[in-house]
Design a protein around this motif. Sequence first.
Motif, PDB file in Angstrom:
ATOM      1  N   TYR A 254     -35.775 -76.100  60.637  1.00 55.95           N
ATOM      2  CA  TYR A 254     -35.773 -74.773  61.261  1.00 55.95           C
ATOM      3  C   TYR A 254     -36.725 -73.795  60.574  1.00 55.95           C
ATOM      4  O   TYR A 254     -36.699 -72.603  60.867  1.00 55.95           O
ATOM      5  CB  TYR A 254     -34.352 -74.202  61.265  1.00 55.95           C
ATOM      6  N   GLY A 255     -37.560 -74.291  59.681  1.00 54.47           N
ATOM      7  CA  GLY A 255     -38.535 -73.430  59.030  1.00 54.47           C
ATOM      8  C   GLY A 255     -37.928 -72.393  58.105  1.00 54.47           C
ATOM      9  O   GLY A 255     -38.542 -71.338  57.869  1.00 54.47           O
ATOM     10  N   GLN A 256     -36.744 -72.668  57.569  1.00 55.61           N
ATOM     11  CA  GLN A 256     -36.066 -71.726  56.680  1.00 55.61           C
ATOM     12  C   GLN A 256     -36.512 -71.981  55.236  1.00 55.61           C
ATOM     13  O   GLN A 256     -35.828 -72.632  54.450  1.00 55.61           O
ATOM     14  CB  GLN A 256     -34.546 -71.882  56.812  1.00 55.61           C
ATOM     15  N   THR A 257     -37.681 -71.462  54.897  1.00 57.01           N
ATOM     16  CA  THR A 257     -38.235 -71.724  53.566  1.00 57.01           C
ATOM     17  C   THR A 257     -37.406 -71.084  52.460  1.00 57.01           C
ATOM     18  O   THR A 257     -37.325 -71.632  51.358  1.00 57.01           O
ATOM     19  CB  THR A 257     -39.679 -71.208  53.490  1.00 57.01           C
ATOM     20  N   VAL A 258     -36.792 -69.950  52.751  1.00 54.36           N
ATOM     21  CA  VAL A 258     -35.947 -69.305  51.727  1.00 54.36           C
ATOM     22  C   VAL A 258     -34.756 -70.200  51.413  1.00 54.36           C
ATOM     23  O   VAL A 258     -34.374 -70.371  50.244  1.00 54.36           O
ATOM     24  CB  VAL A 258     -35.486 -67.918  52.203  1.00 54.36           C
ATOM     25  N   GLN A 259     -34.175 -70.798  52.438  1.00 51.86           N
ATOM     26  CA  GLN A 259     -33.056 -71.727  52.249  1.00 51.86           C
ATOM     27  C   GLN A 259     -33.496 -72.944  51.437  1.00 51.86           C
ATOM     28  O   GLN A 259     -32.761 -73.418  50.562  1.00 51.86           O
ATOM     29  CB  GLN A 259     -32.524 -72.168  53.613  1.00 51.86           C
ATOM     30  N   ILE A 260     -34.693 -73.446  51.719  1.00 46.47           N
ATOM     31  CA  ILE A 260     -35.215 -74.608  50.982  1.00 46.47           C
ATOM     32  C   ILE A 260     -35.379 -74.270  49.506  1.00 46.47           C
ATOM     33  O   ILE A 260     -34.954 -75.034  48.630  1.00 46.47           O
ATOM     34  CB  ILE A 260     -36.543 -75.065  51.589  1.00 46.47           C
ATOM     35  N   TRP A 261     -35.973 -73.127  49.224  1.00 46.69           N
ATOM     36  CA  TRP A 261     -36.203 -72.741  47.831  1.00 46.69           C
ATOM     37  C   TRP A 261     -34.884 -72.486  47.096  1.00 46.69           C
ATOM     38  O   TRP A 261     -34.753 -72.826  45.918  1.00 46.69           O
ATOM     39  CB  TRP A 261     -37.094 -71.504  47.775  1.00 46.69           C
ATOM     40  N   ALA A 262     -33.908 -71.912  47.787  1.00 46.45           N
ATOM     41  CA  ALA A 262     -32.606 -71.675  47.153  1.00 46.45           C
ATOM     42  C   ALA A 262     -31.948 -73.001  46.781  1.00 46.45           C
ATOM     43  O   ALA A 262     -31.389 -73.148  45.684  1.00 46.45           O
ATOM     44  CB  ALA A 262     -31.709 -70.873  48.091  1.00 46.45           C
ATOM     45  N   ALA A 263     -32.033 -73.987  47.682  1.00 43.27           N
ATOM     46  CA  ALA A 263     -31.465 -75.305  47.380  1.00 43.27           C
ATOM     47  C   ALA A 263     -32.207 -75.965  46.226  1.00 43.27           C
ATOM     48  O   ALA A 263     -31.592 -76.627  45.376  1.00 43.27           O
ATOM     49  CB  ALA A 263     -31.510 -76.185  48.630  1.00 43.27           C
ATOM     50  N   LEU A 264     -33.526 -75.800  46.171  1.00 40.82           N
ATOM     51  CA  LEU A 264     -34.305 -76.359  45.072  1.00 40.82           C
ATOM     52  C   LEU A 264     -33.914 -75.733  43.733  1.00 40.82           C
ATOM     53  O   LEU A 264     -33.813 -76.430  42.714  1.00 40.82           O
ATOM     54  CB  LEU A 264     -35.799 -76.153  45.325  1.00 40.82           C
ATOM     55  N   VAL A 265     -33.698 -74.426  43.726  1.00 39.29           N
ATOM     56  CA  VAL A 265     -33.291 -73.744  42.493  1.00 39.29           C
ATOM     57  C   VAL A 265     -31.936 -74.264  42.026  1.00 39.29           C
ATOM     58  O   VAL A 265     -31.733 -74.550  40.835  1.00 39.29           O
ATOM     59  CB  VAL A 265     -33.249 -72.219  42.711  1.00 39.29           C
ATOM     60  N   VAL A 266     -30.995 -74.411  42.958  1.00 41.38           N
ATOM     61  CA  VAL A 266     -29.667 -74.924  42.600  1.00 41.38           C
ATOM     62  C   VAL A 266     -29.773 -76.349  42.068  1.00 41.38           C
ATOM     63  O   VAL A 266     -29.115 -76.709  41.081  1.00 41.38           O
ATOM     64  CB  VAL A 266     -28.721 -74.862  43.815  1.00 41.38           C
ATOM     65  N   ALA A 267     -30.608 -77.178  42.695  1.00 40.62           N
ATOM     66  CA  ALA A 267     -30.786 -78.554  42.225  1.00 40.62           C
ATOM     67  C   ALA A 267     -31.368 -78.580  40.812  1.00 40.62           C
ATOM     68  O   ALA A 267     -30.939 -79.378  39.967  1.00 40.62           O
ATOM     69  CB  ALA A 267     -31.695 -79.319  43.189  1.00 40.62           C
ATOM     70  N   ALA A 268     -32.339 -77.704  40.550  1.00 41.01           N
ATOM     71  CA  ALA A 268     -32.943 -77.653  39.214  1.00 41.01           C
ATOM     72  C   ALA A 268     -31.925 -77.206  38.166  1.00 41.01           C
ATOM     73  O   ALA A 268     -31.846 -77.792  37.071  1.00 41.01           O
ATOM     74  CB  ALA A 268     -34.143 -76.703  39.227  1.00 41.01           C
ATOM     75  N   VAL A 269     -31.138 -76.193  38.498  1.00 36.45           N
ATOM     76  CA  VAL A 269     -30.108 -75.710  37.564  1.00 36.45           C
ATOM     77  C   VAL A 269     -29.051 -76.787  37.333  1.00 36.45           C
ATOM     78  O   VAL A 269     -28.612 -77.018  36.197  1.00 36.45           O
ATOM     79  CB  VAL A 269     -29.465 -74.417  38.088  1.00 36.45           C
ATOM     80  N   LEU A 270     -28.649 -77.466  38.406  1.00 37.43           N
ATOM     81  CA  LEU A 270     -27.661 -78.537  38.277  1.00 37.43           C
ATOM     82  C   LEU A 270     -28.182 -79.649  37.376  1.00 37.43           C
ATOM     83  O   LEU A 270     -27.456 -80.157  36.510  1.00 37.43           O
ATOM     84  CB  LEU A 270     -27.322 -79.092  39.662  1.00 37.43           C
ATOM     85  N   GLY A 271     -29.446 -80.029  37.545  1.00 41.07           N
ATOM     86  CA  GLY A 271     -30.025 -81.055  36.682  1.00 41.07           C
ATOM     87  C   GLY A 271     -30.041 -80.635  35.221  1.00 41.07           C
ATOM     88  O   GLY A 271     -29.715 -81.432  34.331  1.00 41.07           O
TER      89      GLY A 271
END
Length: 293
Positions: A254-271
Amino acid sequence: MFKSLHKSQAAALTLMVLALLVLWYVGALWLNSDLLINGYERRNIDWNFSQLLADAYSMKRPLLPTPDQIAAELYKSIFDTRISSKRSLVYHTGITLSSTLLGFLMGAVLGIMLAIGIVHNRTLERSLMPWVITSQTIPILAIAPMIIVVLGALNFTGLVPKAIISMYLSFFPVTIGMVKGLRAPDKLHMELLATYSAKPGEFFWKLRWPTALPYLFASLKIAIAASLVGAIVAELPTGAQGGLGARLLSGSYYGQTVQIWAALVVAAVLGAVLVALVGMMERKINRRMGIAA
């Protein structure tokens, strides 16, 4: 002296973070401005730089979101959304975490068992080690759909296929690290135990295993991060309704780049948190063994 050193390090870190933020905002303006200018021209709208600047930093679907947009999305999807909701990043993180931990546990056990067999049996080393190395040359994006399809045909769905893909990525560093660690004991120590007529089990538990622990924990830190990557990748071909991978996939649809970046940040923090937890476990075990620094 130490206080001044800490202050200088903190100042350097602060300066670096500020520089990265400035570059990020400049990059967001640069990438988003072309899209905005094309839109202005299509609608015959007169524009100036201040309007372009404001619109570039407030786009709903920017090419590159700004840090404040990502922070707002994180706050909304973590604190302003019920945990049970599929819009909650906490909900998706819990799903990914469960497959990550199960895959990591399976990979660690498999890696340790393979390493023990390789070290104690030359036939296993010659026949198995090349296959262990070759397994990592297959791209995970290529093998993940096949694993999902095969296990789905066997009525294994949900957590198990994702955990197996995580295991596939995490067992390799554990195997290699443990092989190195189990072969690390000093030759003189081995000969000393031999003079005491030590049994094979005593060689393992009193010498090889303690010597291999630093190698094991170094490998586990790599393995837990690889397991997280495997869990996220496993959620992409499954069409899963939950997990950080599913969140990334729906954002791309759906072209939700903000959602993509938020998920990436959470994944990085989780790692980072998972690696830190393995480090804490390492320090605790080292203290109990009396080898803490």
